[in-house]
Design a protein around this motif. Structure first.
Motif, PDB file in Angstrom:
ATOM      1  N   GLY A 422      51.168  32.478  45.534  1.00 21.50           N
ATOM      2  CA  GLY A 422      51.471  31.410  44.609  1.00 21.50           C
ATOM      3  C   GLY A 422      50.581  31.362  43.337  1.00 21.50           C
ATOM      4  O   GLY A 422      51.056  31.063  42.319  1.00 21.50           O
ATOM      5  N   VAL A 423      49.436  31.668  43.551  1.00 18.02           N
ATOM      6  CA  VAL A 423      48.548  31.585  42.156  1.00 18.02           C
ATOM      7  C   VAL A 423      48.902  32.666  41.178  1.00 18.02           C
ATOM      8  O   VAL A 423      49.107  32.514  40.192  1.00 18.02           O
ATOM      9  CB  VAL A 423      47.161  31.654  42.863  1.00 18.02           C
ATOM     10  CG1 VAL A 423      46.199  32.386  41.436  1.00 18.02           C
ATOM     11  CG2 VAL A 423      46.601  30.352  43.387  1.00 18.02           C
ATOM     12  N   MET A 424      49.325  33.724  41.862  1.00 17.46           N
ATOM     13  CA  MET A 424      50.090  35.120  40.934  1.00 17.46           C
ATOM     14  C   MET A 424      51.052  34.749  40.407  1.00 17.46           C
ATOM     15  O   MET A 424      51.396  34.852  39.214  1.00 17.46           O
ATOM     16  CB  MET A 424      50.111  36.302  41.784  1.00 17.46           C
ATOM     17  CG  MET A 424      48.619  37.075  42.118  1.00 17.46           C
ATOM     18  SD  MET A 424      47.394  36.717  40.670  1.00 17.46           S
ATOM     19  CE  MET A 424      47.755  37.977  39.750  1.00 17.46           C
ATOM     20  N   ASP A 426      52.022  31.581  39.561  1.00 22.13           N
ATOM     21  CA  ASP A 426      51.542  30.789  38.775  1.00 22.13           C
ATOM     22  C   ASP A 426      51.157  31.623  37.316  1.00 22.13           C
ATOM     23  O   ASP A 426      51.558  31.027  36.208  1.00 22.13           O
ATOM     24  CB  ASP A 426      50.230  29.959  38.942  1.00 22.13           C
ATOM     25  CG  ASP A 426      50.498  28.721  39.864  1.00 22.13           C
ATOM     26  OD1 ASP A 426      51.645  28.273  40.160  1.00 22.13           O
ATOM     27  OD2 ASP A 426      49.665  27.980  40.069  1.00 22.13           O
TER      28      ASP A 426
ATOM     29  N   GLU B 439      46.146  23.853  39.579  1.00 20.67           N
ATOM     30  CA  GLU B 439      46.144  25.409  39.165  1.00 20.67           C
ATOM     31  C   GLU B 439      44.811  25.905  39.662  1.00 20.67           C
ATOM     32  O   GLU B 439      45.056  27.056  39.256  1.00 20.67           O
ATOM     33  CB  GLU B 439      46.331  25.233  37.556  1.00 20.67           C
ATOM     34  CG  GLU B 439      45.357  24.628  36.980  1.00 20.67           C
ATOM     35  CD  GLU B 439      45.343  23.061  36.617  1.00 20.67           C
ATOM     36  OE1 GLU B 439      45.803  22.249  37.723  1.00 20.67           O
ATOM     37  OE2 GLU B 439      44.964  22.612  35.482  1.00 20.67           O
ATOM     38  N   ARG B 441      43.724  26.162  42.958  1.00 20.75           N
ATOM     39  CA  ARG B 441      43.764  25.853  44.246  1.00 20.75           C
ATOM     40  C   ARG B 441      42.840  27.109  45.077  1.00 20.75           C
ATOM     41  O   ARG B 441      42.425  26.608  46.239  1.00 20.75           O
ATOM     42  CB  ARG B 441      45.121  25.453  44.707  1.00 20.75           C
ATOM     43  CG  ARG B 441      46.248  26.614  44.731  1.00 20.75           C
ATOM     44  CD  ARG B 441      47.559  26.082  44.995  1.00 20.75           C
ATOM     45  NE  ARG B 441      48.481  27.081  44.827  1.00 20.75           N
ATOM     46  CZ  ARG B 441      49.164  27.082  43.673  1.00 20.75           C
ATOM     47  NH1 ARG B 441      48.554  26.431  42.609  1.00 20.75           N
ATOM     48  NH2 ARG B 441      49.887  27.829  43.257  1.00 20.75           N
ATOM     49  N   LEU B 442      42.952  28.020  44.573  1.00 18.14           N
ATOM     50  CA  LEU B 442      42.038  29.036  45.369  1.00 18.14           C
ATOM     51  C   LEU B 442      40.515  28.685  45.163  1.00 18.14           C
ATOM     52  O   LEU B 442      39.895  28.890  45.957  1.00 18.14           O
ATOM     53  CB  LEU B 442      41.979  30.615  44.581  1.00 18.14           C
ATOM     54  CG  LEU B 442      43.486  31.130  45.030  1.00 18.14           C
ATOM     55  CD1 LEU B 442      43.397  32.657  44.358  1.00 18.14           C
ATOM     56  CD2 LEU B 442      43.970  31.007  46.304  1.00 18.14           C
ATOM     57  N   TYR B 555      40.154  37.269  43.224  1.00 23.33           N
ATOM     58  CA  TYR B 555      41.315  36.249  42.833  1.00 23.33           C
ATOM     59  C   TYR B 555      40.205  35.029  42.266  1.00 23.33           C
ATOM     60  O   TYR B 555      40.695  34.340  41.471  1.00 23.33           O
ATOM     61  CB  TYR B 555      41.977  35.903  43.989  1.00 23.33           C
ATOM     62  CG  TYR B 555      43.053  36.913  44.338  1.00 23.33           C
ATOM     63  CD1 TYR B 555      44.291  37.099  43.618  1.00 23.33           C
ATOM     64  CD2 TYR B 555      42.747  37.883  45.373  1.00 23.33           C
ATOM     65  CE1 TYR B 555      45.009  38.373  44.038  1.00 23.33           C
ATOM     66  CE2 TYR B 555      43.588  38.703  45.646  1.00 23.33           C
ATOM     67  CZ  TYR B 555      44.651  39.109  44.788  1.00 23.33           C
ATOM     68  OH  TYR B 555      45.454  40.111  45.309  1.00 23.33           O
ATOM     69  N   HIS B 558      39.404  35.607  39.067  1.00 20.59           N
ATOM     70  CA  HIS B 558      40.319  35.395  37.936  1.00 20.59           C
ATOM     71  C   HIS B 558      40.582  34.049  37.654  1.00 20.59           C
ATOM     72  O   HIS B 558      40.634  33.640  36.361  1.00 20.59           O
ATOM     73  CB  HIS B 558      41.631  35.831  38.580  1.00 20.59           C
ATOM     74  CG  HIS B 558      42.987  35.841  37.910  1.00 20.59           C
ATOM     75  ND1 HIS B 558      43.762  34.946  38.171  1.00 20.59           N
ATOM     76  CD2 HIS B 558      43.385  36.911  37.206  1.00 20.59           C
ATOM     77  CE1 HIS B 558      44.647  35.279  37.201  1.00 20.59           C
ATOM     78  NE2 HIS B 558      44.561  36.387  36.506  1.00 20.59           N
ATOM     79  N   GLN B 559      40.425  32.974  38.739  1.00 22.37           N
ATOM     80  CA  GLN B 559      40.369  31.729  38.357  1.00 22.37           C
ATOM     81  C   GLN B 559      39.105  30.968  37.735  1.00 22.37           C
ATOM     82  O   GLN B 559      39.435  30.127  36.874  1.00 22.37           O
ATOM     83  CB  GLN B 559      40.696  30.775  39.648  1.00 22.37           C
ATOM     84  CG  GLN B 559      41.963  31.198  40.297  1.00 22.37           C
ATOM     85  CD  GLN B 559      42.756  29.913  40.925  1.00 22.37           C
ATOM     86  OE1 GLN B 559      42.420  28.864  41.567  1.00 22.37           O
ATOM     87  NE2 GLN B 559      44.248  29.818  40.422  1.00 22.37           N
TER      88      GLN B 559
END
Lengths: 456, 631
Positions: A422-424, A426, B439, B441-442, B555, B558-559
């Motif tokens: 989901g994040v990718m 986005d 945006e 959420r990770l 990830y 990245h966030q």
């Protein structure tokens, strides 16, 4: 650098500089009419005129000296190119006149517009989208008709439309993922991981196709980097000279006379070629010649098109050059058909399916050349209706979006980690929205509720 | 009726629901004299809808409330009758805890917590009026008046009126003024709010019928399996809840849908009597049938309401159809043929504010010292309400103390995301928290709520020294475990490579660290336990946390980079009295929105819907120019 200040009124020549029949001076900003009124005297006053109204009259210096006989066209905000009050003077095209008119405009309160400032104002006033503005930038600098067509397509929002469609499909998929995650207990008809991954494949292809258009666009706008390759004395230099219409290379019947890489920008029908003649590619001990060979190799590697020139019935090229040519878009030119009737050897014809018989000497076969070249570099299918990536910003954005979509595909098909997928997704959407200058907002959540029956 | 002057408070909270509870507790715990006024002490912490707490993104909110020193998580753990971690197998960032709660004992628990709280007085009274005065040249709230004429002075008020404010109930053709669950509506207060300049709207929500448990044939329903090892919400005061009761699933069918279709004209929603806007995420059964006619069946969850009652809640069947239709449609459902109802379903309409009129502190932009929380701010859900109550309570207390207001960035919590969405984007229908709204959420996982927020809770003053020390120890243990995973190497032994091949991943040639192996998609930490016995000695939660940190590292980085980019925009401050009308090039819509919402910085301005990237470019240039002039 002149700071961009939307408060100020700007003026500039809107037509190409140089002596033309007409020169259009554009003035834009809130003081446009005041500036214009100081210079213009006609039957009507500029301030009395309405939007889109034209008036005949004369321009004078502030001191009252007559400059030119002109037509003035008035635009009232927001109905103008920039979205501001604007004025256009259609002057006679002499550079001296234009230059004096502009000087008077600046004296009357306008300042010179910086490069692209009219378009920038149009962008800021919401008259254009970002990709449309870039289209205009390309249109203004387009050097030939096809480039202009392409830029025009952009102007009309082809790229925006393609991006929108891709975003729409990605949003669908995101809505599926969001519904799966946020409403885990609802029995909405859900795709499994593999089905979702499957849906990404066509989108990857569309993004790749879009990325391919960047090269096409570059070739059209800046010319196709073309290397002439062939054994010594096969007629490369004669061909070059025929294409250039002048003696660029020294053409002699002695093999290996082309020692330098000769470069020419030529126009061939509606194409531009950046043409490199390569040194006669003989194995040699001569260090000067050897240097020429290694330069030729480098040029070949950079080339977007190879014109492989072989003499009918003459010497072929060593295998290593042929196999190099095979890896690039190559058009085989079977030269000197005026002097020989030898057919193209079958093995060669198989390896290079695109070929053309020519005579550099008589010009035979040359009229088909541009069509064959387009086939070789795949420009023949590129229509002006197609979305094209015009600049590095667009290419980089599309590339990052593609990478994110590919990563999503891997995550869905290999791990089933919906949170990461989901994040990718986005990230991909964000890149595409940045590319088209729009914003995602809550498109995904709206889609969830439109599409699925969810809720307690 | 003559008014009588009664005692003064620093902060007065209106409403004893989930928002009011957290607001009152936070305010009192920060040391200011707090009064909580509620229509009925017997409705404190009531759950007039689902007897459950948590769920997707809502579970995250509860953990965040807990990490900041709020009460909801602890109270839920103490009154859980069944617990499930949702989304297992979809990735740890979206795991979500949900617990079925004993509605009656939860109410009693919360009532007693309030009663025992130092600095807090709970009073049963309807607040009819707000009284205003001027403070520093601005309109400010300075007292409230009750239905008995009592005037209580105050320096700040938190409005947490839920669905009570001008509440109106609809059941078929019947309609009357009333609050949820047979309670009274709060009438009159809306006029004061309008006087304060607050824009008032009308929203609607609904709830399904309740039934006798013994009138349902459970043998024909699906049973829902609870978690074997339930996890608590509270990470600061962990106590393991127990599974005590079962939930079941039933389904509607074409017969049910036919009954609904044939009686739509008797629904006040379709008849036009209800004007309030209902929540998209919680549609009534008539909405579902009308909007998704192709769907052959809809789920119905049968949830027990507590250990000391035989009532069950029928989730999925919210409705405002007449009572005869309600019973008729229920009896078409398999297992419900003999159903007997205790309470009928109803729709409720209520007054709330447009949250665009609030600052990110939840204080009104129109009136000093007036804060809003919960459904009054346009949200829906107990957890969303509690989260806002906590923030409004903190800020009301800080205001009275003359201390700096506290705000919550989107990148640090769902609470911050919720509030930013409300006050920046506004709402069209009752707002529900969802993971897809964040945006980041990770980063904002439910497992790391304490790592993200307990430091902040301690700084605010709501986390005790003892809890804070315990948290620091746990944090250190997690960091140590991450370090060990990153530095402990494993040799290319036959055992290791055998395991790797069995899991479908490549064997190692020269060995690898535990972290390297853990980052492979096919490997989980449990696979590596035989090779890293030191992990067995560590607390389970510590190991689980370290696993996520290592596995998601790429990830997460990245966030974090995205957070940094956003911070640059947040750092571009917009002066308080900035005149957007004077900026040439801003579109009219942007000028209106920016002037109304008054964002503190460009980052927030960019999130306002109706403000385009081009408007932001113009705004940035105008700010630059202004800075240039000021130099």
């Amino acid at each position: 650098m002149q700071p961009f200040d939307p408060e100020q009124t700007i003026a500039a020549l809107a037509t190409p500089p140089g002596n033309g029949a007409l020169g259009v001076i554009r003035i834009s900003g809130k003081d446009s009419f005041r500036v214009g009124q100081k210079l213009f005297k006609g039957k009507k006053s500029l301030t009395e005129m309405t939007g889109y109204e034209a008036a005949y009259g004369h321009l004078y210096t502030l001191e009252g000296k007559k400059l030119d006989e002109v037509v003035a066209l008035k635009f009232v905000a927001p109905k103008s190119y920039t979205g501001e009050d604007s004025l256009e003077f259609y002057c006679h095209g002499g550079s001296a006149v234009i230059s004096s008119v502009l000087t008077e405009c600046y004296k009357a309160g306008a300042r010179p517009a910086s490069a692209g400032e009219f378009t920038r104002r149009a962008l800021m006033n919401g008259k254009l989208s970002l990709t449309q503005a870039e289209g205009i930038a390309a249109l203004v600098s387009a050097e030939n008709r096809q480039a202009a067509d392409l830029a025009l397509a952009q102007r009309e929002g082809r790229l925006s439309k393609e991006l929108e469609e891709i975003c729409d499909l990605l949003t669908d998929l995101k809505a599926h993922l969001a519904a799966l995650i946020d409403f885990p207990e609802e029995d909405v008809p859900m795709m499994d991981c593999d089905a979702m991954a499957e849906r990404l494949l066509p989108l990857q292809n569309r993004l790749r196709a879009l990325l391919d258009t960047y090269d096409s666009g570059q070739m059209i706008r800046y010319g196709i980097k073309t290397a002439l390759l062939g054994p010594p004395n096969a007629g490369k230099s004669s061909l070059m000279n025929r294409l250039c219409g002048e003696k660029k290379s020294i053409v002699t019947p002695i093999p290996g006379t082309t020692r330098d890489l000769v470069e020419a920008h030529i126009r061939l029908d509606d194409l531009q070629l950046q043409l490199f003649d390569t040194a006669g590619l003989t194995e040699t001990d001569d260090p000067v010649e050897a240097m020429g060979v290694s330069l030729a190799l480098e040029k070949l590697q950079q080339a977007q098109l190879i014109l492989l020139v072989l003499e009918a019935g003459g010497e072929l090229l060593p295998e290593k050059w042929l196999s190099l040519a095979e890896q690039k878009p190559t058009l085989l030119l079977w030269n000197k058909t005026d002097a020989s009737s030898a057919e193209i050897p079958k093995e060669l014809a198989n390896r290079f399916p695109l070929q053309q018989k020519i005579s550099a000497l008589t010009g035979e076969g040359m009229s088909e050349l541009s069509l064959r070249i387009k086939e070789a570099v795949k420009l023949h299918n590129l229509s002006s209706a197609q979305a094209v990536l015009l600049n590095d910003r667009q290419r980089d954005g599309a590339y990052r979006a593609l990478t994110a979509v590919e990563e999503t595909h891997t995550l869905l098909s290999e791990t089933g980690n919906f949170d990461l997928a989901g994040v990718m997704l986005d990230a991909a959407l964000e890149e595409l929205y940045a590319l088209s200058g729009k914003r995602a907002d809550d498109a995904v959540i709206d889609r969830v509720f439109e599409t699925f029956c969810v809720g307690k | 009726m003559p008014s009588v002057r009664m005692e003064d408070y620093d902060v007065i909270v209106i409403g004893g629901g989930h928002a009011g509870i957290e607001a009152a507790l936070a305010s009192a715990r920060l040391g200011v004299k707090t009064g909580l006024f509620t229509l009925s002490l017997d409705d404190i912490g009531n759950m007039p809808c689902n007897p459950s707490i948590g769920g997707t993104a809502k579970g995250h909110l509860v953990r965040e409330i807990d990490a900041l020193g709020g009460e909801m998580g602890r109270a839920a753990d103490a009154n859980t009758i069944q617990s499930r971690m949702l989304n297992k197998g979809k990735g740890p960032a979206v795991y979500s805890l949900r617990a079925q709660i004993d509605r009656a004992t939860y109410h009693l628990h919360m009532k007693q917590v309030l009663e025992k709280q130092k600095n807090l007085t709970v009073k049963q009274a309807e607040v009819k009026k707000l009284l205003f005065c001027e403070r520093e040249g601005k309109k400010a709230v300075c007292a409230i008046e009750t239905h008995l004429g009592g005037v209580y002075g105050c320096r700040a008020v938190v409005i947490a009126t839920g669905t009570y404010l001008a509440g109106r109930i609809f059941v078929g053709e019947a309609s009357y003024a009333g609050g949820p669950d047979g309670s009274l509506a709060a009438l009159g207060l809306t006029e004061s709010l309008i006087e304060a300049g607050i824009p008032i709207r009308r929203f609607k929500t609904g709830t399904p019928a309740r039934a006798y448990a013994d009138s349902i044939d459970y043998s024909r329903l699906e049973k829902q399996i609870p978690d074997e090892e339930p996890e608590p919400f509270s990470l600061l005061f962990p106590s393991i809840p127990e599974n005590k009761m079962d939930c079941y699933i039933a389904y509607t069918n074409s017969q049910t849908h036919k009954v609904i279709q044939e009686n739509l004209h008797r629904s006040p929603l379709y008849g036009g009597q209800i004007v309030g806007i209902g929540p998209r995420y919680c549609p009534s059964i008539e909405d579902k049938v009308v909007r998704f006619p192709e769907k052959e069946r809809h789920q119905v969850f049968v949830e027990p309401m507590g250990e000391r009652t035989e009532e069950v809640y029928l989730q999925g069947l919210s409705s405002s159809l007449p009572i005869d239709v309600q019973e008729k449609l229920l009896r078409t459902i398999e297992g419900f043929e003999e159903i007997r109802l205790t309470r009928h379903a109803y729709a409720i309409e209520y007054d709330c504010c447009d949250p665009l009129s609030l600052a990110p502190t939840l204080e009104s932009l129109c009136c000093e010292g007036l804060y809003g929380a919960g459904q009054f701010n346009g949200t829906s859900g107990y957890e969303e309400a509690a989260a806002q109550g906590l923030v409004a309570g903190i800020n009301a207390a800080k205001k009275v103390q003359g201390k700096e207001q506290v705000t919550f960035p989107r990148s640090e919590s769902y609470i911050g995301t919720l509030i930013d969405d409300l006050v920046t984007k506004g709402v069209q229908d009752p707002y529900r928290m969802m993971t897809s709204r964040s945006e980041y959420r990770l980063l904002l996982r439910q497992d790391n709520a304490d790592l993200r927020l307990t430091e902040k809770g301690y700084q605010i003053g709501l986390v005790s020294e003892e809890s804070y020390q315990a948290f620091l120890q746990r944090k250190a243990a997690i960091e140590e475990t991450v370090r060990l995973l990153q530095t402990t190497g494993l040799g290319p032994t036959a055992e290791l490579n055998g395991m790797l091949e069995e899991k479908g991943t490549a064997p190692v040639k020269n060995g690898a660290t535990l972290a390297d192996l853990l980052r492979r998609p096919q490997i989980v930490l449990a696979d590596l336990l035989p090779f890293a016995p030191f992990l067995e000695e560590k607390e389970k939660r510590v190991v689980a946390e370290a696993e996520i940190i290592v596995k998601y590292d790429g990830y997460i980085q990245h966030q974090l980079a995205a957070v940094e980019r956003a911070k640059k925009m947040e750092a571009r401050v917009i002066p308080k009295k900035f005149d957007y009308n004077k900026i040439k090039g801003l579109r009219l819509e942007a000028i209106e929105k920016l002037s109304k919402i008054r964002p503190e910085n460009v980052g927030r301005a960019a999130r306002i819907s109706g403000v385009s990237p081009a408007d932001i470019a113009v705004l940035l240039l105008a700010l630059e120019k202004r800075e240039g002039e000021n130099e």
